[in-house]
Design a protein around this motif. Sequence first.
Motif, mmCIF file in Angstrom:
data_model
loop_
_atom_site.group_PDB
_atom_site.id
_atom_site.type_symbol
_atom_site.label_atom_id
_atom_site.label_comp_id
_atom_site.label_asym_id
_atom_site.label_seq_id
_atom_site.Cartn_x
_atom_site.Cartn_y
_atom_site.Cartn_z
ATOM 1 N N LEU A 106 18.426 49.988 58.696
ATOM 2 C CA LEU A 106 20.049 50.157 59.859
ATOM 3 C C LEU A 106 20.678 50.802 59.595
ATOM 4 N N ASP A 107 20.728 49.836 58.133
ATOM 5 C CA ASP A 107 22.564 50.402 57.869
ATOM 6 C C ASP A 107 22.521 51.999 57.997
ATOM 7 N N VAL A 108 21.758 52.676 56.886
ATOM 8 C CA VAL A 108 21.462 53.911 57.139
ATOM 9 C C VAL A 108 21.728 54.245 58.756
ATOM 10 N N CYS A 109 20.935 54.085 59.711
ATOM 11 C CA CYS A 109 20.739 54.443 60.920
ATOM 12 C C CYS A 109 21.984 54.832 61.747
ATOM 13 N N ASN A 110 22.852 53.685 61.078
ATOM 14 C CA ASN A 110 24.544 53.451 61.529
ATOM 15 C C ASN A 110 24.968 54.198 61.493
ATOM 16 N N ALA A 111 24.920 54.732 59.754
ATOM 17 C CA ALA A 111 25.863 56.002 58.938
ATOM 18 C C ALA A 111 25.743 57.006 59.423
ATOM 19 N N VAL A 112 23.913 57.261 59.779
ATOM 20 C CA VAL A 112 24.166 58.648 59.829
ATOM 21 C C VAL A 112 24.185 59.287 61.251
ATOM 22 N N THR A 113 24.179 57.914 62.193
ATOM 23 C CA THR A 113 25.078 58.525 63.628
ATOM 24 C C THR A 113 26.142 58.556 63.601
ATOM 25 N N ASN A 114 26.925 57.618 62.854
ATOM 26 C CA ASN A 114 28.933 57.775 62.179
ATOM 27 C C ASN A 114 28.247 59.603 61.795
ATOM 28 N N GLY A 115 27.652 59.828 60.954
ATOM 29 C CA GLY A 115 27.306 61.413 60.860
ATOM 30 C C GLY A 115 27.641 62.691 61.677
ATOM 31 N N LEU A 116 26.925 61.906 62.432
ATOM 32 C CA LEU A 116 26.115 63.340 64.103
ATOM 33 C C LEU A 116 27.956 62.947 64.530
ATOM 34 N N GLU A 117 29.061 62.797 64.638
ATOM 35 C CA GLU A 117 30.022 62.450 65.307
ATOM 36 C C GLU A 117 30.652 63.860 64.379
ATOM 37 N N SER A 118 30.599 63.562 63.405
ATOM 38 C CA SER A 118 31.420 64.744 62.118
ATOM 39 C C SER A 118 30.870 65.706 63.248
ATOM 40 N N VAL A 119 29.513 66.028 62.674
ATOM 41 C CA VAL A 119 29.082 67.099 63.443
ATOM 42 C C VAL A 119 28.969 67.980 64.488
ATOM 43 N N ARG A 120 29.455 66.599 65.675
ATOM 44 C CA ARG A 120 30.068 67.192 67.242
ATOM 45 C C ARG A 120 31.279 67.388 66.572
ATOM 46 N N SER B 47 35.091 58.703 59.381
ATOM 47 C CA SER B 47 35.663 57.215 59.943
ATOM 48 C C SER B 47 34.710 56.122 59.401
ATOM 49 N N ASN B 48 34.380 55.710 58.362
ATOM 50 C CA ASN B 48 34.150 54.645 57.720
ATOM 51 C C ASN B 48 33.753 53.357 58.873
ATOM 52 N N HIS B 49 32.353 53.704 58.284
ATOM 53 C CA HIS B 49 32.025 52.446 59.352
ATOM 54 C C HIS B 49 31.105 50.629 58.816
ATOM 55 N N VAL B 50 31.846 50.799 56.795
ATOM 56 C CA VAL B 50 31.387 50.334 56.847
ATOM 57 C C VAL B 50 32.215 50.234 55.154
ATOM 58 N N LYS C 269 33.785 51.191 51.580
ATOM 59 C CA LYS C 269 34.053 52.193 51.025
ATOM 60 C C LYS C 269 33.005 52.566 49.995
ATOM 61 N N ASN C 270 32.653 50.989 48.869
ATOM 62 C CA ASN C 270 32.031 51.981 48.053
ATOM 63 C C ASN C 270 30.623 51.386 48.686
ATOM 64 N N TRP C 271 29.726 51.987 50.271
ATOM 65 C CA TRP C 271 28.717 51.514 50.405
ATOM 66 C C TRP C 271 28.706 52.890 49.890
ATOM 67 N N SER C 272 27.500 53.145 49.694
ATOM 68 C CA SER C 272 26.744 54.125 49.487
ATOM 69 C C SER C 272 25.281 54.741 50.556
ATOM 70 N N ALA C 273 24.609 55.825 50.412
ATOM 71 C CA ALA C 273 23.666 56.467 50.890
ATOM 72 C C ALA C 273 22.656 56.475 50.382
ATOM 73 N N ALA C 274 22.838 56.664 49.182
ATOM 74 C CA ALA C 274 22.242 57.083 48.385
ATOM 75 C C ALA C 274 21.106 56.016 47.562
ATOM 76 N N LYS C 275 23.120 54.834 47.406
ATOM 77 C CA LYS C 275 21.862 53.479 46.911
ATOM 78 C C LYS C 275 21.349 53.011 47.719
ATOM 79 N N GLY D 284 36.558 43.236 59.193
ATOM 80 C CA GLY D 284 35.561 43.677 57.977
ATOM 81 C C GLY D 284 35.067 44.410 58.468
ATOM 82 N N LYS D 285 34.884 46.004 57.445
ATOM 83 C CA LYS D 285 33.531 46.620 57.418
ATOM 84 C C LYS D 285 32.637 46.527 57.078
ATOM 85 N N LEU D 286 31.318 46.359 57.993
ATOM 86 C CA LEU D 286 30.577 45.355 56.736
ATOM 87 C C LEU D 286 29.095 45.264 57.362
ATOM 88 N N SER D 287 28.173 46.004 56.200
ATOM 89 C CA SER D 287 26.737 45.991 56.846
ATOM 90 C C SER D 287 26.003 45.541 57.458
#
Lengths: 392, 647
Positions: free
Chosen positions: A114-128, A203-206, A208-214, B252-255
């Motif tokens: 779910l968190d990956v889905c959100n990160a990707v949704t956010n990333g699509l804003e950049s693609v836009r 824009s970070n939605h989570v 800063k240390n959140w990592s998609a790869a991790k 907080g930007k929380l996952s």
Amino acid sequence: MPATDYQASFLGRISIRRNQVIAMDGNHEQELQDLELFSKHVSERFAELLSSPDDVPFDALLSISWLRKLLDFFLCCEAEFKGILMMGNDPSQISKPPLDRLIPEFLDRSVKALDVCNAVTNGLESVRHYQKLAEIVVSALEQKPIGDGQSRRAKKTLTSLISAMNVDDKECSAAKATERSWSFSRRGVSSKDRVPEHFRSVSNHVAKNWSAAKQIQAMTNNLVPPRGAEGSGLASPVYTMSVIMVFVMWALVAAIPCQERNGLSAIHFPAPKQLNWAQSIIGLHEKIGEEWKKKEKKGTAGLLDEMQKMEKLGNILMDFTDSFQFHGDITDQKAEEAAAHAAELAEPCRRMEEGLLPLQMQIREVFHRIVKTRTELLNALDQVGKSSPPLL
Amino acid sequence: MDECQSAIPAHDGDLHVVAAAHHIVKALGTTKNLSDDLRKILIDLDAHLSLITSNIDSKGGKGFVEVEERLKRVERKIVIWESDRIMIWDSGPKEASDYLEAVDEVQTLIDSLRGLSMNENQKQKELLHRASSLLQMAMSRLEEELIHMLVKHKQQSEPTYIPSPSSQRNVVYNESVVSLDNESAKEASSKNSCSDECGEYIVDLVPEHVIPDIKSIAKVMFASDYGQEFCEAFIGVRKEALEQHFDILENGKLSIEDLLKMEWCSLSTEMNKWTWSMKIIFGVYLMSEKRLCDQVLGEFGSVNSFCFLEIAKTTILCLLNFGEAIAMGPQEPEKLLRLLDMYETLADLVIDIDALFSEDGGSFVRLEFHKLLEGLADSVKAAFNAFGVAVSSNGSLYPFPGGGVHPLSKYVMNYISMFPEYCSTLNLLLEDQHSDVASLVSEPQCGPTASLSTSCPMACHLRSITSSLESNLHKKSKLYKDEALQHIFLMNNLHYMVQKVKGSELRPFFGDEWIRKHNAKFQQHEMNYERVTWSSVVLLLKDDNPGSSSLSKSAFKEKCKGFSIAFEEVYKNQTSWCIPDPQLREDLRISTSLKVVHAYRTFLGRNPAHVDDKCIKHTVEDVEKLLFDLFEGSPRSLRNSRRMMKT
């Protein structure tokens, strides 16, 4: 809509089965048939994705339409999986070993997805945003005749586009890019080469240390093929679905700008080749992984086919505008070439215009589906828990 | 404009007409009090006419001389700013309007030159390139001015009142059973009723006086086909400004993963922040942002809604995802009030959200929030049910010491006394489960004759919860070995429930009938207590032989002794019991006193011959006084109290 087709046929089968009077053995046999059918469908669907021709741009690997197909298949597999797990069987089975361990692990993986889905949704804003910049380039260069003004306009926007794509990849943290984008003053900036203004960052939605790869690496925790007797039971679809989920999330992250993707290609899928259904997934994983390795070194916003085309054409057009600036004028042949490239650039723009929003909504659908299944599984576990004698 | 072009005269004879028209236009242009639009038309017309003139002149070989002259003039005006480090709009309105006029002129020249493109003239081509180059320079500059303007003014527009969520709302219900005293329970669950304070109100995100400047840039950029650049720059700055506002709200930007693992204490704080942020972001910022977009871009077709969506989307997704994470989390009973806050906040905003994102591109946002509202509704229901389950299944291993008011009773009654604030929402959400519960709660109020407030879904659910509480209390009472203490415990707790209902907003939902019935219930326990404790004691004093006038000395002595022992036993036990309510304690003592003291006095009065100190351990007055030591919650032995009385 293939999703509904699969669902319908599947539900149909379930209801037919419900009308049968099944002995214990028959029940088990039915279960085996279901499992077989499930892995057959998985195998067919991913084979179709693997055979996507590279020369047909519309369906090319990691193009928007390819990703939409991938998500479609995910939804189909998911529906079938849920059916097998929850409708056809004795519900208490999910609370017995080995599922009592596998289901919570699966749910854990779901939450990570779910968190990956959100990160990707956010990333699509950049693609836009890239799309909008590329559209400016196209409209600057499709004017005839191309003069210094058009060339400068294109160059300015291309600079923004190319650096935006690089920023997204290397420093996804919004803070750095932001500082640079708006804090410049006119002082000290020569009038000819101003810092591109169209700078915008993910824009970070989570945190800063959140990592998609991790995150995806963590999804592979405890993900091992069922062994021995487990292989013939419900442990196997749980495993299959987990692999599909990890793969889909992995592919999305590789394609679309995402926060921190270092080490994405190192993620290992514990899917043994001898499993029939896994072969195409492994094939896709290898293919995309190779691609990622190539791009990873020099930096890329993502492997999305349209975006790569945009990047390639952007660089070509950048060279063109550079030489234009240098020579002050260009030959007709060069101008025609540039116009042709600009027309080519219009193509991924158009496909983004058509496909990005539907893709975003489909990712949302995947999100909701994962939530729904999770809730249903939790409820089922809860029910089973209640029917066992209470502790009080 | 094209019509003008097509009318380029071919004959020399027309030259006079053109010249005359040109003259008139120039004369008109000097008129004061012209509207901007009219002036623009005149300027355009002027440019066209002079071009026509020069075109006709070019037959004589001179060609485009006047156009070139004009181009040179505007070139100077535009290029001069390139070396200047001061922003044009910071220099003054005159500079700004001169610059815009120059850009207009460039655009006019370009339009005119393009219009003549059927004529393959090298000079014309060169001039066109020069003009486009100049236009690009100007557009780039305008974009920079725009960004500078937006960045410079955005800080000043922050509403000053943003409070951080107050700490008092963050008091925690960590467990489902905590003995909260009434005070803190009230405070803890005080509703976040800031909707009345802030509501929707629109602020100036950019000061009013700057809007015309921004608009003037928009106008000229759109006219020159640089609308996309304008939008991207505008979106970039505004988006970032919105995100900054969002950061100030300390979300907080929380996952989702983090949120699902979060301790209730922190989660409650986050839920409050979300509620607050939703109100501020949608009710204030997005409303204002929408107005800004409309003000600046309203004239240029649908770009205003596109830009608004781009600006808002990331922030909205953040808020949305938090909501989703909460809606999918386990719905523990302690979340109920916070969930209700979230639900009500979103329910209030949904109309605004629909209005803000009414265009096609925003349907995604509308849909998602409607979905979230449904999700939160389900969560409220789930948490409500979980609350009911928690109330009926709360178990204890040991009896509650002293038989006083159990923490569960306090918790439940204090918690539900917050529900009336959410009455309309709860009625709406509990409607569909209403009939089941209504049949379970066999109160006459739920019948057709009931008044509206007692028969609404919430009322029935409330009574269902208190009846769960009652049965749980009965279960708990069985843990006492002493039957009298069972009755004291039930009396205390039922009395507490009745008092809570009577003294709060709960009263109309329970109704007088419920109160009457529950008064009777605790009074019944009161009577049962008296019966169980004192009947046997009083029985000791009873005349075995009602016919004879008095007892023998030994029989009297025996009875006296029996009474003393029994009384002392009760005394020793029940001084440690507890009746927290002073009135209830008083009432019980008086009625006990009436019964016991009366019996004792009668007994002694019937045997006046034997009354002496030796065999009467306790005088009537002693007994009367001693009874007042009961239920104080502090165990006493009778010897102490006797000594105390003698001194």
